[in-house]
Design a protein around this motif. Structure first.
Motif, PDB file in Angstrom:
ATOM      1  N   PRO A  80     -43.044  26.739  14.250  1.00  0.00           N
ATOM      2  CA  PRO A  80     -43.140  26.470  15.687  1.00  0.00           C
ATOM      3  C   PRO A  80     -41.809  25.959  16.246  1.00  0.00           C
ATOM      4  O   PRO A  80     -41.035  25.307  15.539  1.00  0.00           O
ATOM      5  N   LYS A 100     -41.708  11.304  10.123  1.00  0.00           N
ATOM      6  CA  LYS A 100     -43.028  11.806  10.511  1.00  0.00           C
ATOM      7  C   LYS A 100     -42.915  13.048  11.392  1.00  0.00           C
ATOM      8  O   LYS A 100     -43.711  13.978  11.264  1.00  0.00           O
ATOM      9  N   GLU A 103     -42.451  15.985   9.131  1.00  0.00           N
ATOM     10  CA  GLU A 103     -43.724  16.416   8.529  1.00  0.00           C
ATOM     11  C   GLU A 103     -44.577  17.171   9.539  1.00  0.00           C
ATOM     12  O   GLU A 103     -45.275  18.128   9.193  1.00  0.00           O
ATOM     13  N   LEU A 104     -44.544  16.702  10.789  1.00  0.00           N
ATOM     14  CA  LEU A 104     -45.394  17.284  11.821  1.00  0.00           C
ATOM     15  C   LEU A 104     -44.765  18.523  12.460  1.00  0.00           C
ATOM     16  O   LEU A 104     -45.294  19.075  13.421  1.00  0.00           O
ATOM     17  N   GLY A 105     -43.611  18.951  11.919  1.00  0.00           N
ATOM     18  CA  GLY A 105     -43.101  20.276  12.271  1.00  0.00           C
ATOM     19  C   GLY A 105     -42.197  20.352  13.490  1.00  0.00           C
ATOM     20  O   GLY A 105     -42.013  21.448  14.037  1.00  0.00           O
ATOM     21  N   ALA A 237     -48.691  15.836  16.946  1.00  0.00           N
ATOM     22  CA  ALA A 237     -49.899  16.254  16.221  1.00  0.00           C
ATOM     23  C   ALA A 237     -50.828  17.032  17.149  1.00  0.00           C
ATOM     24  O   ALA A 237     -51.374  18.075  16.767  1.00  0.00           O
ATOM     25  N   GLN A 240     -49.386  20.546  17.735  1.00  0.00           N
ATOM     26  CA  GLN A 240     -49.610  21.444  16.592  1.00  0.00           C
ATOM     27  C   GLN A 240     -51.076  21.860  16.501  1.00  0.00           C
ATOM     28  O   GLN A 240     -51.389  23.014  16.216  1.00  0.00           O
ATOM     29  N   ASP A 245     -49.031  25.649  15.006  1.00  0.00           N
ATOM     30  CA  ASP A 245     -49.503  26.435  13.863  1.00  0.00           C
ATOM     31  C   ASP A 245     -50.634  25.777  13.067  1.00  0.00           C
ATOM     32  O   ASP A 245     -51.059  26.312  12.057  1.00  0.00           O
TER      33      ASP A 245
END
Lengths: 256, 256
Positions: A80, A100, A103-105, A237, A240, A245
């Motif tokens: 993304p 974080k 991790e959350l993209g 979060a 996403q 994704d």
């Protein structure tokens, strides 16, 4: 020689079957003195472009490691395109935000100095180190780009106006975030940005400036006050889950 | 005497107009020696039942403070009923989980020991202190209940079967979280629980046990591996945004 993959490392060089890759001092120190690896040991390498590769250590010396790429372990996949623009906060919580958000993209981490931002400098090398470590530890195939910090006004001037910017509006005036994300233009993961203000909130003139910007959509994160690091992660979060994704099934094995 | 509200404190006593409230040693120390407040200063008190009240200090001594309640500042309001059940992690990150989960509106924090949980004891007093401080600092009107830790099997035996339990399934086998939350029984904020496994994931027999439980719904949090503290906060934020009270406009002023 073992089949075990001892660790994952981010590298900048191209990755292809049979290629030889050299590692620099810091990663060599980690392999040699922290993990105590030697020739024959296997690690996984990724560069954000060529997927993840199994690499075998050929030689390891004082400040250098040489490895040969054996096989691709996972192909690169599209990720993304979600930029996190945030007012920097004090050290432990900015480290945490970088970890974080990785991790959350988040695809880009971009610090912005607003009127009420209490931090005056940002160590972008440290942001990158935190993001890289988080990517290595959590099986992500890329590392977010770290942008140079900008002042609020300059950032809005520089913003690509075709990219929608979701602003987490702590005054509660915005639309509930899930409503916004499940409608156009956000639905389906359109490239966009998330802007999180400082602990003290945006100044009135900053809020006015944001509301006048054609690319801005203010959203609300509910009835409780959130610290700015919590707001950043919560918004990412939600993005996403509703637009990004997380709406798809997990595509490949992750028992790394 | 000033009109400024110097801080917010959680108390256990009932709050009503004209009532006198006493504070214990720790809070007195904070008011007297950290904030350096004396008679006439005003603070806000909340107890999770009676809303938030403005209280004026009458007297402050060695280990005691006496205050009189002046007026209700905010009424109590119903809060979402969402339990966070999590495998405990090491100290800094469990503190962090308690703080962030409080900001994100968890009503219960319940540690569970799974097979691969690496931590053997949980300091519930410390969990409560972190949750209380987060509630005080972020304008929440209640403090989450801290449950005594239980072993995985005992917790599932004790679980109220009418309460759905969302399990964040790190194998990727679950349904995308936003899909699940936008459908019955979760849509609209039905009381439920969120279960987050330990860093190493659930053991196979634990996953089997969960999948056999009528009240369990496995969900996926996308294609990237998340640390367990990240997963807990991400799942809570998604729950609030899609099913909980982030779907409503913010009901009252929050310039505290």
């Amino acid at each position: 020689m073992s089949d075990k993959i001892e660790t994952r490392l981010f590298v900048s060089t191209d990755l292809a079957a049979g290629a030889t890759v050299g590692l620099e001092t810091g990663q060599t120190h980690y392999l040699k003195h922290v993990l105590r690896l030697g020739p024959g040991a296997r690690v996984a390498l990724f560069n954000g472009r060529d997927g993840e590769w199994i690499a075998e250590i050929d030689g390891i010396g004082k400040g250098w490691t040489s490895l040969t790429l054996k096989a691709q372990r996972r192909p690169q996949r599209a990720e993304p395109d979600i930029w996190l623009v945030f007012a920097p906060i004090k050290r432990a919580r900015i480290d945490f935000t970088a970890q974080k958000a990785t991790e959350l993209g988040a695809s880009v981490l971009w610090p912005v100095f607003t009127e009420r931002t209490m931090v005056e400098r940002v160590n972008t090398d440290r942001l990158l180190a935190n993001a890289t470590e988080a990517a290595e530890q959590t099986a992500r195939l890329s590392v977010p780009e770290i942008r140079d910090p900008m002042r609020f006004e300059a950032l809005l001037e520089a913003w690509p106006t075709e990219r929608p910017l979701i602003v987490c509006d702590e005054t509660g005036a915005g639309t509930p975030i899930a409503h916004v994300l499940s409608e156009p233009p956000f639905k389906g993961g359109t490239p966009c940005g998330l802007l999180i203000g400082p602990e003290g909130g945006f100044a009135d003139r900053e809020l006015d400036r944001l509301r006048q910007s054609s690319f801005v959509t203010p959203v609300s994160l509910g009835p409780r006050l959130l610290r700015s690091d919590t707001a950043a992660l919560a918004a990412l979060a939600c993005w996403q889950a509703v637009a990004g994704d997380w709406t798809m099934e997990r595509p490949d094995g992750l028992d790394l």
